[in-house]
Design a protein around this motif. Sequence first.
Motif: not given
Length: 443
Positions: A362-375
């Motif tokens: 859950t923590v990693q999903e929160k922290l990695s949300f910005s990675d879902r932007f391609g750029l």
Amino acid sequence: MNESSSFTTSQSLLQQIASLLIYQSVFDHEVGQVFISLLKTLSKDFNNNDIFTAPKAIAPRTALDCLQVYGYWFRTLAAHNQSWQDYLITQILLDHNPFTQQIQTTPLEKLPSALIDAVKHDLRILQQICQYDSKYLSKWVQVASQSAFTPISWQLETSLATFLHHHHDWAEAISDLANYYCQHGTGIFAQYHALRWQEGKLLGISNPDLVELTTIVGYDLQKEALIKNTEFLLAGYPALHVLLYGSRGSGKSSLVKGLLTKYSQAGLRLIEVSKSELKELPLIVEQVRNLPQKFIIFVDDLSFEEDDDAFKALKVVLEGSLTAKANNTVVYATSNRRHLIREFFSDRPKLSDNDEVHAWDTVQEKLSFSDRFGLTLTFEPANQDTYLQIIKHLAQQANINFPQEQLEFRAKQWATRHNGRSGRTARQFIDYLKAELAITQSD
């Protein structure tokens, strides 16, 4: 001209308007409605009964009502500051109807012949109606009201140099008209290049903040990457969703606005969506999916609280769902935070019976949300050299003739006393200095 001829002509025009098959909504707006009201007033048989039923807002009872309705007609044209010809042609170019909608995605030769015939029929009618401007109506009103004077006619030079003016028969302009709709769109997307989503619908922005990309300096690599991605979108190639994050006042939002200034004529449209409206993001995408224009959904100052519905809606758009991705739409978001979802120390996993088994997921999903932007484009705080570079560039564009050393000294003072070194601070300083110099020189 006598009363009989104006009566007959106004009747004829009303019948022609009623016979429109595709472009009926051209007369739905204020000027068109008052035009119809005036024709109905003129077509009233004062010795017998009404030939047509006037709208409730204007119910003619005597010949004097012709003067009153003509006054409404004059005032509405004056309020729009357009000639009758320009107004009518503008409505034709903006009209959203089955023809204008289909021609944007289907070649003219593949449309139903009945639809083409209906369009040509309507264009010929509209061309004839376009000829009866305020000058004609003024004379008709004088005759109908038996006035001793001719009402002043609203006359302006026709300013729309469109292909319609150059055709003897507007029906022959259907190919040029089709090309216009393909290039500029129809309805709200033709009238406005910048829009916002508010209370479940798109609204046009009449006075968008027109930013020139040339005014944004100091972040050339970020600018180049964003421009290239936007050009991919305009060319019909897959484009990436973009997160612009970093120091406040560094020009993130201005850079996105500058894209609209540069590419609006190439079919780019900007839709501003506030964080509170993000839950409707999938609905917005579906509304523009099949349009030929290209859309940037602009979300400024993005961040989320835990369990935010807007987070889930944005995640669907970024990652996709069973619905295919809209190839004409991307999301450009700005934020001062690299990690868009706020995380608290209490979110970290603890060893207790009640904790989530896979809490770190859950923590990693929160922290990695910005990675879902391609750029992801990072805007670091401006150092002194970058800040002074921005100052010099803006001063040159503003034609400020000021000694270089004094300019730099005052710019440093301004940054110290105000909001620190940033593009926004530099712009505020230059605006202040320009006004100060102008007032000093005028004294």
